[in-house]
Design a protein around this motif. Structure first.
Motif, PDB file in Angstrom:
ATOM      1  N   GLY A   1      -2.750  -0.376  15.266  1.00 18.29           N
ATOM      2  CA  GLY A   1      -1.685  -0.730  14.045  1.00 18.29           C
ATOM      3  C   GLY A   1      -0.303  -0.617  14.192  1.00 18.29           C
TER       4      GLY A   1
ATOM      5  N   ASP B   1      -3.105  -1.221   8.421  1.00 16.79           N
ATOM      6  CA  ASP B   1      -4.516  -1.343   8.495  1.00 16.79           C
ATOM      7  C   ASP B   1      -4.958  -2.831   8.471  1.00 16.79           C
TER       8      ASP B   1
ATOM      9  N   GLU C   1      -3.787  -5.495   6.388  1.00 14.60           N
ATOM     10  CA  GLU C   1      -1.988  -5.592   6.686  1.00 14.60           C
ATOM     11  C   GLU C   1      -1.935  -6.392   7.988  1.00 14.60           C
ATOM     12  N   THR C   2      -2.836  -6.126   9.015  1.00 12.85           N
ATOM     13  CA  THR C   2      -2.738  -6.609  10.018  1.00 12.85           C
ATOM     14  C   THR C   2      -3.007  -8.261   9.944  1.00 12.85           C
TER      15      THR C   2
ATOM     16  N   ARG D   1       0.797  -1.219   0.023  1.00 16.36           N
ATOM     17  CA  ARG D   1      -0.076  -0.006  -0.091  1.00 16.36           C
ATOM     18  C   ARG D   1       0.675   1.216  -0.142  1.00 16.36           C
TER      19      ARG D   1
ATOM     20  N   GLN E   1       0.504   7.840  11.271  1.00 16.66           N
ATOM     21  CA  GLN E   1      -0.907   7.700  11.032  1.00 16.66           C
ATOM     22  C   GLN E   1      -0.734   6.860   9.782  1.00 16.66           C
TER      23      GLN E   1
ATOM     24  N   ARG F   1       0.866   2.948  10.096  1.00 16.76           N
ATOM     25  CA  ARG F   1       0.235   2.008  10.795  1.00 16.76           C
ATOM     26  C   ARG F   1      -0.476   0.971  10.033  1.00 16.76           C
TER      27      ARG F   1
ATOM     28  N   SER G   1      -5.823  -5.339  15.953  1.00 13.81           N
ATOM     29  CA  SER G   1      -5.592  -3.981  15.195  1.00 13.81           C
ATOM     30  C   SER G   1      -5.959  -2.779  15.994  1.00 13.81           C
ATOM     31  N   GLU G   2      -7.202  -3.072  16.534  1.00  7.10           N
ATOM     32  CA  GLU G   2      -7.787  -1.871  17.237  1.00  7.10           C
ATOM     33  C   GLU G   2      -6.996  -1.687  18.302  1.00  7.10           C
TER      34      GLU G   2
END
Length: 905
Positions: free
Chosen positions: A234, A204, A207-208, A31, A199, A202, A229-230
């Motif tokens: 990230g 997303d 990706e996690t 990304r 930002q 991190r 993830s949350e």
């Protein structure tokens, strides 16, 4: 790579010049790579975020794509020792050298130049580096990892310089834990900046999932991935800690359910969780080795007290414990910064008494392997100032003799301010380093600290003797000779008792004193005697200075051929030992330029003198500075560039005032008087002559020279005011004095001046007799410019002498009157010696020549090659040309010159 460069960068320190190698546990940041790809290569790419966000990983992946596209990538992993501009520049140059194919030799002798010159090298070095990068036929990327470690203002200015003057084929990529203090707003406005922050970095949700499930093989459903993830927001490092925790957890589901991210520090919580699950021997190994910024198997084993250091490092890497290889051979490793910081805090918390001992072990290991900087760093981290000072002292004089004075002073700067105050050997090295770098105040301060702590002479006479030689060296840089001979006498009387370096420098000082005591033959004989000692020293300084002093003595005797041999030998030695751009080479080049001038080879003289001034002309003994300021100003004035000449003389005057050098002040003053008189500004010339120093204020031969210069300036003003008899009387005294003292070149120059005044006073026969007594020896020596400097009045006298030589009516008795052929050649040169006319514009001949090249489309590099100068010099000329013509660019300059008739249409 030169020997000096290999010494400057130990081979096992080369890991900082290679991007880290990641072979597993890393996902491709497709990304973000797409964002970078779509943005295109910009002047500056900044990737900044706190530790653990994958900055370096992204940078490495992006650089691999650039490299695949044909770019050359120079990688520099920054350390805290880069907070000194000379070390930063050395490391930057080494990074570029390793990236560019060896046969292209982009770096050349710039590393040695940094080591030999402490002042004002940064801008010059970077300008030359950027020139050479611009000449590459491919894109070049400079990558700086961990820029946040750099806090030094000079280093920040260095990067700003690179960004401001980068050629189109150069770009910069840097990673940092915080937003760097660089002109990013300006670059963004120009479309030259890409900035990626925490930002953007991190992970997303996709990706996690890729990292935890596909890469680490964890069995997690969509809700688990989303919760993690949350909870980590990230944060890449936290997700890696999560993966390690889940592998070791007895109930992974319970860990995920209990994980909310509300802990005081997610990273600390997860790191403790991972460490507590490790076998005790691995945890102990991690803590013990965390004190070092980089590790190899042998060092790790020494720190942990075990023989299987390499195997343990490989085990840590297999367990994904934040250990990253730094080279393809997997010899050197480092912990992720975040993990290393945590390990060090835990070590300090749980095993505080062990910390100092570990640093001592690391210091001993680095010292044993010749890595002095890291050895000193660890000794200081252990709180062992004595050990750190011992290490610096042990390497001090070898660094000086290998021309690495700046590195030595950098190491000294790491020690507490008073650490060296009771160390005679270390203070001696500091005095030498500062002295050789022309920092006379600092050298004198070190010597003043040294004297009280020297052992008594009966215990160590060598140190007392060496201190005397350093003092004498400081004295001659200050143009003082009254005590120098006595200070070096023991070294010369008992040369086998002292180091070759000390004897060689002492011989040079004696030669300098001989020159100004008018013992010119003795000065040259001393250098023949000293040659074996020069040959046994390791740096270029002693040998170059010795050859230069022999050349000065020869030239003063009108032995032009001998002087040329000495000066050329000095230049060749300096270039071979220290590099073409070294101060040693440029000082010798200034004197060779003076010799070319005496021979009438003005273009060659100007090229050498301009090149010698590129690093700043305020260095070396006064003789070098007189050539660089006064003589070059004379050439500029002759070329029709009075503004440039005046600027050079003003700069020379400022340097003379600041360094308290009356002889330099007198020399530039007399040259200014001559130029003012030639321009008809006699009142200004009168004011200048009032400010000339008096030779009576300085004892010895230097004072005599100052008085001769002062009298010469006064005579020029009297002549300009029409007081010819008074002016002639003054010069007759100088001629007689110079003849008595055996100053043959000075005598010849003064006779030429006297002949010009006699001609202006219509004392034509006297003028002929004055010039006839010197013109033969001057032409036979091959120094016609001494006569040509007399200008039109002397040219008229030459014409009449030519007529006399043809009829055999030579005006003075001599067995060997000057031949008609020699005088014919001189007369022809005099007729061609008028300054160029440039359509009323204040342009020199060289500037007109450059304009002609611009008119046919030559590039700066092509102009530089044609003139045998650097691109920097061409740019300096262009700036001056644009200013004189009121032009903004080369097209406008050519148009203005054509309208003025300077260039043909």
């Amino acid at each position: 790579m030169t020997v000096a460069q290999r010494r400057a960068v130990p081979q096992d320190a080369s890991v900082r010049f290679r991007a880290p190698t990641h072979v597993h546990n890393v996902i491709e940041r497709s990304r973000l790579l797409g964002v970078l790809q779509d943005s295109g290569v910009r002047r500056l790419t900044v990737i900044h975020a706190p530790a653990g966000y994958g900055k370096t990983t992204l940078a490495v992946q992006w650089l691999e794509r650039l490299r695949a596209g044909g770019a050359v990538v120079a990688w520099l992993g920054l350390h805290r020792d880069d907070n000194a501009s000379h070390w930063f520049l050395s490391h930057l140059l080494e990074a570029v050298r390793r990236a560019v194919p060896a046969e292209e030799d982009v770096i050349g002798d710039l590393v040695e130049l940094i080591e030999q010159n402490a002042e004002d090298m940064q801008g010059y070095t970077l300008s030359v580096l950027l020139e050479r990068i611009a000449a590459q036929d491919r894109s070049v990327v400079l990558a700086f990892d961990d820029w946040h470690l750099v806090e030094d203002a000079d280093v920040h200015r260095a990067l700003v310089h690179v960004l401001d003057f980068a050629p189109p084929n150069l770009s910069v990529v840097l990673t940092s834990r915080r937003r760097p203090e660089l002109p990013m707003s300006r670059l963004r406005v120009r479309g030259q900046l890409i900035e990626l922050d925490a930002q953007v970095l991190r992970f997303d949700l996709p990706e996690t999932r890729e990292f935890l499930v596909e890469l680490n093989g964890l069995r997690l459903d969509g809700d688990d991935v989303a919760r993690l993830s949350e909870g980590t927001d990230g944060w890449v490092a936290a997700l890696q800690l999560v993966s390690l925790s889940l592998r070791a957890a007895a109930d992974p589901a319970e860990l995920i359910r209990g994980f909310s991210g509300r802990h005081h520090s997610v990273g600390e919580y997860l790191a403790e969780n991972v460490l507590d699950a490790l076998p005790s021997e691995i945890l102990d190994f991690l803590l013990a080795t965390s004190v070092a910024d980089r590790l190899c198997g042998e060092l790790a084993g020494a720190l942990a007290g075990r023989a299987d250091g390499q195997a343990m490092l490989e085990e840590l890497e297999r367990r994904d414990l934040f250990l990253r290889p730094l080279d393809d051979d997997r010899e050197w490793f480092r912990y992720h910064h975040l993990f290393a910081d945590h390990l060090r805090r835990r070590l300090a918390r749980d095993q505080h008494p062990r910390v100092a001992a570990l640093h001592v072990t690391a210091s001993a290991w680095f010292a044993e392997h010749g890595l002095v900087t890291e050895a000193v760093t660890h000794a200081l981290a252990a709180g062992d100032v004595v050990r750190a000072t011992d290490l610096v002292e042990a390497h001090a004089m070898p660094l000086v003799e290998h021309s690495r004075m700046v590195s030595l002073l950098g190491l000294i700067g790491r020690l507490p301010a008073t650490a060296a105050d009771d160390r005679p050997a270390l203070l001696m090295a500091v005095a030498w380093a500062n002295c050789l770098l022309q920092r006379t105040r600092e050298a004198q301060a070190a010597l003043d600290l040294l004297r009280p702590v020297l052992p008594t002479p009966d215990r160590d006479d060598d140190l007392h003797n060496e201190a005397d030689v350093v003092q004498a060296c400081i004295d001659i840089y200050g143009d003082r000779t009254e005590r120098a001979e006595s200070l070096v006498r023991r070294s010369l009387d008992h040369p086998r008792r002292f180091r070759p370096w000390v004897v060689a420098v002492a011989a040079n000082i004696q030669s300098f004193c001989d020159i100004y005591a008018r013992r010119h033959h003795a000065a040259q004989e001393r250098q023949r005697w000293a040659r074996p000692f020069h040959d046994r020293t390791t740096g270029p300084f002693a040998g170059v200075y010795g050859r230069c002093f022999a050349g000065i003595a020869a030239l003063e005797q009108l032995d032009v051929r001998g002087a040329q041999e000495h000066f050329r030998d000095a230049v060749e030695l300096a270039r071979a030992s220290a590099g073409r751009r070294s101060h040693a080479a440029q000082l010798a080049g200034a004197l060779l330029g003076e010799l070319h001038y005496a021979r009438g080879e003005i273009d060659a003289a100007e090229n050498l003198l301009v090149e010698s001034g590129e690093l700043g002309a305020e260095s070396g003994v006064v003789d070098f500075m007189v050539a660089s300021y006064a003589l070059l100003a004379r050439i500029k004035a002759h070329r029709g560039a009075p503004t440039e000449a005046a600027e050079l003389l003003a700069e020379g005057h400022r340097v003379a005032e600041r360094l308290d050098l009356p002889r330099l002040r007198a020399a530039v003053g007399v040259e200014r008087i001559d130029q003012l008189v030639a321009a008809g500004r006699v009142r200004e010339a009168r004011r200048v002559v009032r400010d000339l120093p008096e030779g009576s204020n300085q004892r010895g031969g230097i004072g005599v020279v100052i008085e001769q210069l002062r009298t010469t300036g006064l005579a020029a003003v009297h002549a300009a005011e029409g007081e010819y008899d008074r002016a002639a009387g003054l010069l007759e005294g100088v001629v007689a004095d110079a003849a008595t003292r055996g100053q043959r070149r000075t005598e010849a120059a003064m006779r030429v001046r006297l002949a010009a005044i006699q001609e202006l006073a219509a004392r034509r026969l006297a003028a002929e007799r004055t010039l006839a007594a010197v013109v033969g020896p001057v032409l036979e020596a091959g120094a016609p410019q001494l006569v040509l400097d007399g200008g039109p009045p002397v040219a008229a006298v030459v014409d009449r002498l030519l007529a006399r030589s043809r009829t055999g009516a030579w005006p003075v008795p001599t067995e060997d009157p000057c031949s008609p052929e020699a005088l014919s050649g001189l007369a022809a040169l005099a007729a061609l010696d008028d300054p160029p006319t440039t359509g009323g514009l204040d342009l020199s001949g060289r500037e007109v020549e450059i304009l002609g090249m611009l008119a046919v489309g030559r590039t700066n590099q092509q102009v530089a090659r044609s003139l045998a100068v650097t691109v920097n010099t061409v740019k300096w000329y262009l700036k001056t040309i644009y200013t004189k013509l009121g032009a903004a660019n080369r097209t406008e300059a050519v148009a203005v010159a054509r309208r003025a008739g300077v260039l043909a249409d």
